[in-house]
Design an enzyme around this catalytic site. Structure first.
Site, PDB file in Angstrom:
ATOM      1  N   ASP A  96      33.787   3.447  77.221  1.00 35.93           N
ATOM      2  CA  ASP A  96      34.185   2.246  76.489  1.00 35.93           C
ATOM      3  C   ASP A  96      35.230   1.400  77.196  1.00 35.93           C
ATOM      4  O   ASP A  96      35.941   0.631  76.566  1.00 35.93           O
ATOM      5  CB  ASP A  96      34.721   2.673  75.121  1.00 35.93           C
ATOM      6  CG  ASP A  96      35.764   3.777  75.247  1.00 35.93           C
ATOM      7  OD1 ASP A  96      36.373   3.883  76.328  1.00 35.93           O
ATOM      8  OD2 ASP A  96      35.964   4.524  74.272  1.00 35.93           O
ATOM      9  N   GLU A 118      27.911   8.915  76.967  1.00 32.78           N
ATOM     10  CA  GLU A 118      28.904   9.024  75.871  1.00 32.78           C
ATOM     11  C   GLU A 118      28.741   7.849  74.898  1.00 32.78           C
ATOM     12  O   GLU A 118      29.673   7.085  74.621  1.00 32.78           O
ATOM     13  CB  GLU A 118      30.342   9.089  76.398  1.00 32.78           C
ATOM     14  CG  GLU A 118      31.341   9.613  75.378  1.00 32.78           C
ATOM     15  CD  GLU A 118      32.801   9.543  75.855  1.00 32.78           C
ATOM     16  OE1 GLU A 118      33.306   8.438  76.071  1.00 32.78           O
ATOM     17  OE2 GLU A 118      33.414  10.607  76.008  1.00 32.78           O
ATOM     18  N   GLU A 132      38.537  -0.756  73.140  1.00 28.54           N
ATOM     19  CA  GLU A 132      37.425   0.180  73.403  1.00 28.54           C
ATOM     20  C   GLU A 132      36.339   0.151  72.330  1.00 28.54           C
ATOM     21  O   GLU A 132      35.157   0.273  72.648  1.00 28.54           O
ATOM     22  CB  GLU A 132      37.973   1.610  73.566  1.00 28.54           C
ATOM     23  CG  GLU A 132      38.778   1.840  74.853  1.00 28.54           C
ATOM     24  CD  GLU A 132      40.243   1.435  74.739  1.00 28.54           C
ATOM     25  OE1 GLU A 132      40.659   0.917  73.674  1.00 28.54           O
ATOM     26  OE2 GLU A 132      40.982   1.625  75.733  1.00 28.54           O
ATOM     27  N   HIS A 209      49.075   6.562  76.547  1.00 25.16           N
ATOM     28  CA  HIS A 209      48.756   5.335  77.286  1.00 25.16           C
ATOM     29  C   HIS A 209      48.077   4.263  76.443  1.00 25.16           C
ATOM     30  O   HIS A 209      47.968   3.120  76.875  1.00 25.16           O
ATOM     31  CB  HIS A 209      47.843   5.654  78.477  1.00 25.16           C
ATOM     32  CG  HIS A 209      46.424   5.965  78.079  1.00 25.16           C
ATOM     33  ND1 HIS A 209      45.478   4.985  77.870  1.00 25.16           N
ATOM     34  CD2 HIS A 209      45.804   7.124  77.826  1.00 25.16           C
ATOM     35  CE1 HIS A 209      44.329   5.553  77.527  1.00 25.16           C
ATOM     36  NE2 HIS A 209      44.502   6.849  77.484  1.00 25.16           N
ATOM     37  N   ARG A 211      46.585   1.228  74.558  1.00 23.43           N
ATOM     38  CA  ARG A 211      47.079  -0.135  74.473  1.00 23.43           C
ATOM     39  C   ARG A 211      47.663  -0.451  73.091  1.00 23.43           C
ATOM     40  O   ARG A 211      48.685  -1.114  72.974  1.00 23.43           O
ATOM     41  CB  ARG A 211      45.920  -1.105  74.748  1.00 23.43           C
ATOM     42  CG  ARG A 211      46.146  -2.000  75.947  1.00 23.43           C
ATOM     43  CD  ARG A 211      44.842  -2.673  76.355  1.00 23.43           C
ATOM     44  NE  ARG A 211      44.577  -2.416  77.766  1.00 23.43           N
ATOM     45  CZ  ARG A 211      44.929  -3.241  78.748  1.00 23.43           C
ATOM     46  NH1 ARG A 211      45.517  -4.378  78.487  1.00 23.43           N
ATOM     47  NH2 ARG A 211      44.673  -2.926  80.005  1.00 23.43           N
ATOM     48  N   HIS A 242      51.403   8.130  82.773  1.00 24.31           N
ATOM     49  CA  HIS A 242      50.348   7.184  83.169  1.00 24.31           C
ATOM     50  C   HIS A 242      50.946   6.160  84.130  1.00 24.31           C
ATOM     51  O   HIS A 242      52.125   5.828  84.036  1.00 24.31           O
ATOM     52  CB  HIS A 242      49.816   6.511  81.896  1.00 24.31           C
ATOM     53  CG  HIS A 242      48.537   5.747  82.085  1.00 24.31           C
ATOM     54  ND1 HIS A 242      48.485   4.528  82.710  1.00 24.31           N
ATOM     55  CD2 HIS A 242      47.265   6.047  81.729  1.00 24.31           C
ATOM     56  CE1 HIS A 242      47.233   4.103  82.724  1.00 24.31           C
ATOM     57  NE2 HIS A 242      46.464   5.007  82.133  1.00 24.31           N
TER      58      HIS A 242
HETATM   59  C1  UD1 Z   1      42.175   1.981  80.861  1.00 23.41           C
HETATM   60  C2  UD1 Z   1      41.077   1.735  79.813  1.00 23.41           C
HETATM   61  C3  UD1 Z   1      41.200   2.724  78.671  1.00 23.41           C
HETATM   62  C4  UD1 Z   1      41.261   4.157  79.171  1.00 23.41           C
HETATM   63  C5  UD1 Z   1      42.371   4.273  80.223  1.00 23.41           C
HETATM   64  C6  UD1 Z   1      42.367   5.662  80.812  1.00 23.41           C
HETATM   65  C7  UD1 Z   1      40.327  -0.573  79.413  1.00 23.41           C
HETATM   66  C8  UD1 Z   1      40.599  -1.840  78.717  1.00 23.41           C
HETATM   67  N1  UD1 Z   1      41.237   0.395  79.253  1.00 23.41           N
HETATM   68  O1  UD1 Z   1      43.413   1.675  80.251  1.00 23.41           O
HETATM   69  O2  UD1 Z   1      40.071   2.584  77.809  1.00 23.41           O
HETATM   70  O3  UD1 Z   1      41.554   4.996  78.085  1.00 23.41           O
HETATM   71  O4  UD1 Z   1      42.120   3.334  81.276  1.00 23.41           O
HETATM   72  O5  UD1 Z   1      43.572   5.953  81.453  1.00 23.41           O
HETATM   73  O6  UD1 Z   1      39.362  -0.467  80.122  1.00 23.41           O
HETATM   74  N2  UD1 Z   1      47.668   1.474  87.189  1.00 23.41           N
HETATM   75  C9  UD1 Z   1      47.948   1.805  88.510  1.00 23.41           C
HETATM   76  N3  UD1 Z   1      47.198   2.769  89.131  1.00 23.41           N
HETATM   77  C10 UD1 Z   1      46.190   3.427  88.510  1.00 23.41           C
HETATM   78  C11 UD1 Z   1      45.901   3.098  87.168  1.00 23.41           C
HETATM   79  C12 UD1 Z   1      46.635   2.126  86.526  1.00 23.41           C
HETATM   80  O7  UD1 Z   1      48.857   1.244  89.101  1.00 23.41           O
HETATM   81  O8  UD1 Z   1      45.564   4.289  89.124  1.00 23.41           O
HETATM   82  C13 UD1 Z   1      48.491   0.466  86.481  1.00 23.41           C
HETATM   83  C14 UD1 Z   1      48.231  -0.980  86.952  1.00 23.41           C
HETATM   84  O9  UD1 Z   1      49.435  -1.676  86.911  1.00 23.41           O
HETATM   85  C15 UD1 Z   1      47.298  -1.506  85.867  1.00 23.41           C
HETATM   86  C16 UD1 Z   1      47.847  -0.799  84.639  1.00 23.41           C
HETATM   87  O10 UD1 Z   1      48.192   0.498  85.091  1.00 23.41           O
HETATM   88  O11 UD1 Z   1      47.353  -2.921  85.780  1.00 23.41           O
HETATM   89  C17 UD1 Z   1      46.894  -0.690  83.475  1.00 23.41           C
HETATM   90  O12 UD1 Z   1      45.628  -0.203  83.870  1.00 23.41           O
HETATM   91  P1  UD1 Z   1      44.327  -0.617  82.992  1.00 23.41           P
HETATM   92  O13 UD1 Z   1      43.123   0.007  83.591  1.00 23.41           O
HETATM   93  O14 UD1 Z   1      44.305  -2.092  82.798  1.00 23.41           O
HETATM   94  O15 UD1 Z   1      44.625  -0.019  81.561  1.00 23.41           O
HETATM   95  P2  UD1 Z   1      44.761   1.471  81.062  1.00 23.41           P
HETATM   96  O16 UD1 Z   1      45.811   1.467  80.010  1.00 23.41           O
HETATM   97  O17 UD1 Z   1      44.864   2.376  82.199  1.00 23.41           O
HETATM   98  N1  UDP Z   2      44.090  13.880  82.951  1.00 19.36           N
HETATM   99  C1  UDP Z   2      44.340  14.210  84.284  1.00 19.36           C
HETATM  100  N2  UDP Z   2      45.645  14.162  84.741  1.00 19.36           N
HETATM  101  C2  UDP Z   2      46.684  13.786  83.956  1.00 19.36           C
HETATM  102  C3  UDP Z   2      46.408  13.435  82.607  1.00 19.36           C
HETATM  103  C4  UDP Z   2      45.107  13.484  82.144  1.00 19.36           C
HETATM  104  O1  UDP Z   2      43.435  14.556  85.030  1.00 19.36           O
HETATM  105  O2  UDP Z   2      47.828  13.779  84.429  1.00 19.36           O
HETATM  106  C5  UDP Z   2      42.694  13.898  82.469  1.00 19.36           C
HETATM  107  C6  UDP Z   2      42.452  14.623  81.162  1.00 19.36           C
HETATM  108  O3  UDP Z   2      42.169  15.993  81.379  1.00 19.36           O
HETATM  109  C7  UDP Z   2      41.255  13.871  80.586  1.00 19.36           C
HETATM  110  C8  UDP Z   2      41.416  12.475  81.137  1.00 19.36           C
HETATM  111  O4  UDP Z   2      42.353  12.555  82.207  1.00 19.36           O
HETATM  112  O5  UDP Z   2      40.025  14.370  81.096  1.00 19.36           O
HETATM  113  C9  UDP Z   2      41.908  11.564  80.055  1.00 19.36           C
HETATM  114  O6  UDP Z   2      42.283  10.358  80.604  1.00 19.36           O
HETATM  115  P1  UDP Z   2      43.114   9.283  79.785  1.00 19.36           P
HETATM  116  O7  UDP Z   2      43.920   9.970  78.736  1.00 19.36           O
HETATM  117  O8  UDP Z   2      43.826   8.453  80.787  1.00 19.36           O
HETATM  118  O9  UDP Z   2      41.963   8.388  79.136  1.00 19.36           O
HETATM  119  P2  UDP Z   2      41.127   8.468  77.774  1.00 19.36           P
HETATM  120  O10 UDP Z   2      40.420   9.760  77.745  1.00 19.36           O
HETATM  121  O11 UDP Z   2      42.091   8.286  76.648  1.00 19.36           O
HETATM  122  O12 UDP Z   2      40.205   7.300  77.878  1.00 19.36           O
END
Ligand code: UD1
Ligand code: UDP
Length: 383
Positions: A96, A118, A132, A209, A211, A242
């Site tokens: 999602d 999924e 999502e 994490h 939003r 995160h």
């Molecule tokens: C995204 C997904 C969310 C999922 C989550 C898993 C959307 C809208 N959101 O949210 O559904 O649950 O990923 O973790 O698709 N960043 C880094 N390095 C990384 C990852 C993130 O620097 O490897 C930072 C960046 O500044 C980025 C910010 O995190 O702009 C947010 O990342 P983003 O993918 O927009 O949102 P998530 O909250 O991670």
């Molecule tokens: N996870 C990981 N390292 C971490 C934290 C989480 O590998 O430090 C894994 C966790 O086991 C799960 C996935 O990341 O499989 C969940 O990711 P996240 O919570 O970012 O996203 P969501 O599932 O809420 O979309």
């Protein structure tokens, strides 16, 4: 040779797509072309390298503090060009995220069949989880094949008018991935965490994490974690933070001076699985963790108002507690300090999968391509 293109961009998608990519790689007459959007960077690369996946294309779209529309538009632009060049026969998207929604939408514009891994999770509230819930409903309108992890997710799809023949119940591929990660049984690179794991100390594993929790709710989560650590000072609270700076700014200041709180960088998946296995309880707003921890018999307190994953709540291993600071502290301390409360929740349940979800998914994808029969649906063992 049919070209199957998995598209994904974030950590959880990578974890849940990995078993499918591995299984596709073993299929004769299928060329698996892995495309990552790069919505995440370090957190995505960690997973691909753990599972030995070397993407064929990386759209590299991440920007610090990126907006939802930015993720969408950069992904659509990148895929537009790629689809013209590669012409996949089928596109796979997972879950999602905005990467998944953008992948499905662009494939639809190119008249490429979409398989949704999924499929059918619903919270019933378009604004939570945001964005999502809207993303997954959008993908359901577009997909030709819906790989529902559970029978309740299949029911959600049927209620929205999706035809029974287009749905396969596969189990969740996260359990396939988790079984692989647990089997690796490698130490955590951070010696402070490995020591906590080996010493048998009471570990409270936390992640946040979402939003819709950003801002006041996330600050409350930070304060609550500090209070839990202070009140139960034999335990250690481990928070892999995160990478989102918005999350870090809200949570970390509250934890800075608490000696038994350990904040670390995101753990590699096998490390996270190891810590989860060694934990006493898990406190989280994650989707994937709600599916994994119950299969390891760990009580999970979910800091959200609702969930699209009701199965483990029904089984009694997951409790929805919202984001009120006092409530989080109260619920966590109850589990840590009252053995009967703990025992009531600490049951290993596997409503989400049996480790064969990728196999069922591949059979359904091959069937969509006109090859072979679908395997029977996943049937969870209840009780
Ligand atoms: C995204 C997904 C969310 C999922 C989550 C898993 C959307 C809208 N959101 O949210 O559904 O649950 O990923 O973790 O698709 N960043 C880094 N390095 C990384 C990852 C993130 O620097 O490897 C930072 C960046 O500044 C980025 C910010 O995190 O702009 C947010 O990342 P983003 O993918 O927009 O949102 P998530 O909250 O991670
Ligand atoms: N996870 C990981 N390292 C971490 C934290 C989480 O590998 O430090 C894994 C966790 O086991 C799960 C996935 O990341 O499989 C969940 O990711 P996240 O919570 O970012 O996203 P969501 O599932 O809420 O979309």
């Amino acid at each position: 040779m049919a070209v199957v293109m998995p598209i994904y961009g974030t950590r959880p998608e990578a974890i849940k797509m990995a078993p499918i990519v591995q299984a596709l790689g073993k299929e004769r007459d299928i060329s698996c072309f892995v495309t990552v959007t790069g919505q995440h960077r370090e957190m995505l690369d960690q997973v691909n390298s753990l599972f030995g996946i070397d993407p064929d294309v990386d759209l590299n779209i991440l920007r610090p503090g990126q907006s939802l529309s930015g993720i969408l538009s950069r992904t659509v632009d990148g895929l537009d060009e790629l689809f013209g060049r590669i012409q996949p026969d089928v596109v796979l998207v997972q879950g999602d995220t905005t990467s998944a929604a953008a992948g499905a939408l662009t494939a639809f514009y190119h008249k490429i069949p979409v398989v949704h891994v999924e499929a059918g999770l619903r919270s019933g509230n378009l604004l939570s989880p945001f964005p999502e819930e809207a993303n997954r409903k959008l993908i359901s309108q577009i997909a030709q094949l819906h790989l529902a992890p559970t029978h309740s997710s299949k029911r959600n799809l049927l209620e929205e008018g999706i035809s029974d023949v287009d749905i396969a119940v596969t189990g969740n591929t996260v359990i396939d991935a988790l079984l692989q990660a647990v089997e690796m049984d490698l130490p955590v690179a951070d010696p402070r965490i490995e020591e906590a794991v080996q010493s048998g100390q009471t570990i409270v594993l936390a992640t946040t994490h979402r939003r819709e929790n950003q801002g006041g709710s996330m600050e409350a989560i930070g304060r609550a974690l500090a209070r839990i650590a202070e009140a139960d000072n034999d335990s250690i609270v481990i928070l892999p933070a995160h990478r989102n700076p918005v999350v870090r700014e809200a949570v970390l200041p509250w934890l800075a001076n608490v000696p038994n709180v350990l904040v670390c960088e995101p753990l590699s998946y096998h490390e996270f699985a190891r810590v989860m296995r060694a934990s006493r309880i898990v406190v989280t707003d994650s989707g994937g963790v709600q599916e994994e921890a119950p299969s390891l018999g760990k009580p999970v307190l979910v800091m959200r108002q609702n969930t699209e994953r009701p199965e483990a709540v029904t089984a009694g291993t997951v409790k929805l507690i919202g984001t009120d600071e006092d409530r989080i502290v109260h619920e966590a301390l109850k589990l840590l300090q009252v053995p009967s409360e703990y025992e009531a929740m600490a049951n290993a349940v596997n409503p989400y999968g049996d480790g064969r979800a990728a196999e069922r998914s591949i059979s359904a994808i091959l069937h969509l391509l006109g090859r072979g029969r679908r395997l029977p649906d996943f049937a969870p063992i209840i009780g």
